[in-house]
Design a protein around this motif. Structure first.
Motif, short mmCIF file in Angstrom:
data_model
loop_
_atom_site.label_atom_id
_atom_site.label_comp_id
_atom_site.label_asym_id
_atom_site.label_seq_id
_atom_site.Cartn_x
_atom_site.Cartn_y
_atom_site.Cartn_z
N LEU A 38 9.99 -3.84 12.27
CA LEU A 38 9.76 -3.58 10.86
C LEU A 38 8.25 -3.57 10.57
CD1 LEU A 38 10.85 -3.11 8.03
CD2 LEU A 38 11.13 -5.59 7.77
N ALA A 39 7.52 -4.50 11.19
CA ALA A 39 6.07 -4.54 11.02
C ALA A 39 5.43 -3.25 11.52
CB ALA A 39 5.49 -5.75 11.76
N ALA A 40 5.86 -2.80 12.69
CA ALA A 40 5.29 -1.56 13.27
C ALA A 40 5.62 -0.35 12.38
CB ALA A 40 5.82 -1.35 14.68
N LYS A 41 6.83 -0.32 11.84
CA LYS A 41 7.22 0.79 10.95
C LYS A 41 6.41 0.78 9.66
CE LYS A 41 11.92 1.61 12.61
NZ LYS A 41 13.37 1.41 12.34
N ALA A 80 3.04 2.14 10.48
CA ALA A 80 3.13 3.59 10.61
C ALA A 80 3.23 4.26 9.23
CB ALA A 80 4.34 3.96 11.47
N ARG A 81 3.95 3.64 8.33
CA ARG A 81 4.14 4.21 6.98
C ARG A 81 2.80 4.35 6.24
NH1 ARG A 81 4.14 2.31 2.01
NH2 ARG A 81 4.15 0.09 2.56
N VAL A 82 1.96 3.31 6.32
CA VAL A 82 0.72 3.33 5.53
C VAL A 82 -0.42 4.06 6.25
CG1 VAL A 82 1.37 1.22 4.31
CG2 VAL A 82 -0.14 1.05 6.32
N LEU A 83 -0.18 4.47 7.49
CA LEU A 83 -1.17 5.20 8.27
C LEU A 83 -1.11 6.69 7.90
CD1 LEU A 83 -3.17 4.30 10.52
CD2 LEU A 83 -1.40 4.88 12.19
N LYS A 84 -2.27 7.33 7.77
CA LYS A 84 -2.30 8.77 7.49
C LYS A 84 -1.81 9.54 8.72
CE LYS A 84 -6.36 8.61 4.44
NZ LYS A 84 -7.79 8.94 4.34
N PRO A 85 -1.25 10.73 8.54
CA PRO A 85 -0.93 11.57 9.69
C PRO A 85 -2.17 11.76 10.57
CG PRO A 85 0.00 12.49 7.69
CD PRO A 85 -0.87 11.35 7.26
N GLY A 86 -2.02 11.54 11.86
CA GLY A 86 -3.16 11.61 12.77
C GLY A 86 -3.96 10.31 12.83
N PHE A 136 0.84 -1.19 0.00
CA PHE A 136 0.00 0.00 0.00
C PHE A 136 0.88 1.25 0.00
CE2 PHE A 136 -2.19 -3.31 2.57
CZ PHE A 136 -3.21 -3.61 1.67
N GLU A 137 0.32 2.32 -0.55
CA GLU A 137 1.04 3.60 -0.58
C GLU A 137 1.17 4.18 0.83
OE1 GLU A 137 2.21 5.19 -3.41
OE2 GLU A 137 1.69 3.34 -4.47
N ASP A 138 2.12 5.08 1.01
CA ASP A 138 2.23 5.83 2.26
C ASP A 138 0.91 6.56 2.53
OD1 ASP A 138 4.82 5.02 1.93
OD2 ASP A 138 5.70 7.02 1.89
N ASN A 139 0.59 6.74 3.81
CA ASN A 139 -0.53 7.60 4.22
C ASN A 139 -1.87 7.19 3.58
OD1 ASN A 139 1.54 9.13 5.46
ND2 ASN A 139 1.80 10.32 3.60
N ALA A 180 -5.31 -10.14 28.05
CA ALA A 180 -4.52 -9.57 26.95
C ALA A 180 -4.31 -8.08 27.20
CB ALA A 180 -5.27 -9.77 25.63
N TRP A 181 -3.32 -7.54 26.51
CA TRP A 181 -3.12 -6.08 26.47
C TRP A 181 -3.69 -5.57 25.13
CZ3 TRP A 181 -1.71 -4.40 30.99
CH2 TRP A 181 -0.74 -5.06 31.75
N VAL A 182 -4.38 -4.45 25.18
CA VAL A 182 -4.72 -3.72 23.96
C VAL A 182 -3.95 -2.40 24.00
CG1 VAL A 182 -6.54 -2.51 22.68
CG2 VAL A 182 -6.94 -4.81 23.59
N ILE A 183 -3.16 -2.17 22.96
CA ILE A 183 -2.29 -0.99 22.91
C ILE A 183 -2.72 -0.10 21.75
CG2 ILE A 183 0.10 -0.16 22.78
CD1 ILE A 183 -0.57 -3.81 23.54
N PHE A 184 -2.89 1.17 22.03
CA PHE A 184 -3.33 2.17 21.07
C PHE A 184 -2.22 3.19 20.83
CE2 PHE A 184 -4.90 6.53 20.56
CZ PHE A 184 -5.69 6.43 19.44
N ALA A 185 -2.11 3.69 19.63
CA ALA A 185 -1.17 4.78 19.34
C ALA A 185 -1.68 5.59 18.15
CB ALA A 185 0.23 4.22 19.04
N GLU A 186 -1.07 6.75 17.96
CA GLU A 186 -1.42 7.64 16.84
C GLU A 186 -0.17 7.99 16.05
OE1 GLU A 186 -5.15 10.27 18.43
OE2 GLU A 186 -3.18 10.73 19.28
N LYS A 187 -0.37 8.35 14.80
CA LYS A 187 0.76 8.80 13.98
C LYS A 187 0.87 10.31 14.07
CE LYS A 187 2.62 8.60 9.29
NZ LYS A 187 2.51 7.98 7.98
#
Length: 281
Positions: A135-138, A141-147, A113-116, A274-281
């Protein structure tokens, strides 16, 4: 190292394809078991009706299919290494009249997929098995839009997940299995408190939050538990394949005894965490 990662990926792909009939057979029970973690992921992602969402390690379709019902004017792309698991996800989508989804067999470390591209990403119980988690996390992050938002679920420690250790602990006590290399893919690889939040930060994500989510595997009987675990859990099947018939019988007896001790009324409903972990770009 690259070749080693490639080999792990191919082994995992073959394994998930092989076990897809078991996952299809036990889908209702497993999806009920994993629903609290999926619900938490959906809750923290704060989905909007027009969102484009990526569901990674989608397996038989959840939580991606439920997410698709929350984004009626958007769409969900379900990805997995295993084409056979995604075929089940597609069947499940058809049976529920969910049409705003696509399935795509691919590797999380090389997302096509393209960036963002995506407003949100969900990944329920995938990270523990990714050969290269950073590498998976990166890539996510790459394909996620800003925010954009991301949420993942990983298993807490073995002491809080008797549904795994009832079988695996018994096997380990009875068989001299070689210990996996440090950091190798496995159920409890991401269990340490704060591990995933740190990984997300290393990948350039921010505003991480972590929540513990509990669930129950309501297998009802010891027979159901044993049959299911020997039809969906690759590590258990792999270990038992190295045992002779007498050892298999001994392990099965001891697992039943452990369940009987824990659930003397015969109603096998096993706690999980389980843990559920959230983050934003």
């Amino acid at each position: 190292m690259e070749q080693q990662l490639e080999e792990i990926r191919e082994q995992q792909k073959a394994s998930w394809n092989k076990f897809s009939p078991g996952w299809k057979k036990w889908d209702a029970l497993m999806m009920e078991f994993l629903k609290p973690m999926g619900d938490e992921i959906i809750g923290v992602l704060n989905l909007q009706p027009t969102d484009t969402v990526l569901d990674i390690a989608a397996g038989t379709g959840e939580p991606g299919l439920t997410i698709a019902t929350k984004v009626p004017k958007g769409k969900v792309i379900l990805t997995d290494l295993s084409e056979d698991m995604l075929a089940i996800a597609h069947e499940n989508a058809l049976s529920r009249n969910i049409s705003n989804i696509e399935t795509r067999a691919c590797d999380v470390c090389e997302l096509p997929f393209e960036d963002n591209t995506f407003d949100a990403i969900s990944c329920r119980f995938g990270f523990m098995f990714f050969p290269d988690m950073l590498l998976a996390a990166k890539e996510m992050a790459r394909v996620l839009k800003p925010g954009g938002r991301i949420a993942t679920a990983v298993w807490n420690g073995p002491e809080k997940n008797f549904w795994v250790t009832a079988a695996m602990g018994t096997i380990n006590r009875n068989m001299q299995l070689p210990p996996p290399p440090p950091g190798a893919p496995g159920m409890f690889r991401c269990a340490q408190d704060g591990f995933m939040a740190d990984l997300f930060k290393q990948a350039g994500l921010q505003n991480t939050q972590q929540t513990e989510v509990t669930g129950k595997l309501n297998s009802q009987t010891a027979d159901n538990y044993w049959t299911m675990m020997t039809e969906v859990a690759a590590p258990i099947v792999a270990a038992l394949s190295k045992a002779d018939e007498a050892m298999k019988a001994k392990i099965k007896t001891e697992v039943y005894e452990a369940l009987q001790q824990q659930y003397p009324d015969g109603k096998v409903c096993i706690d999980s965490s389980a843990w559920v972990i959230f983050a934003e770009k």
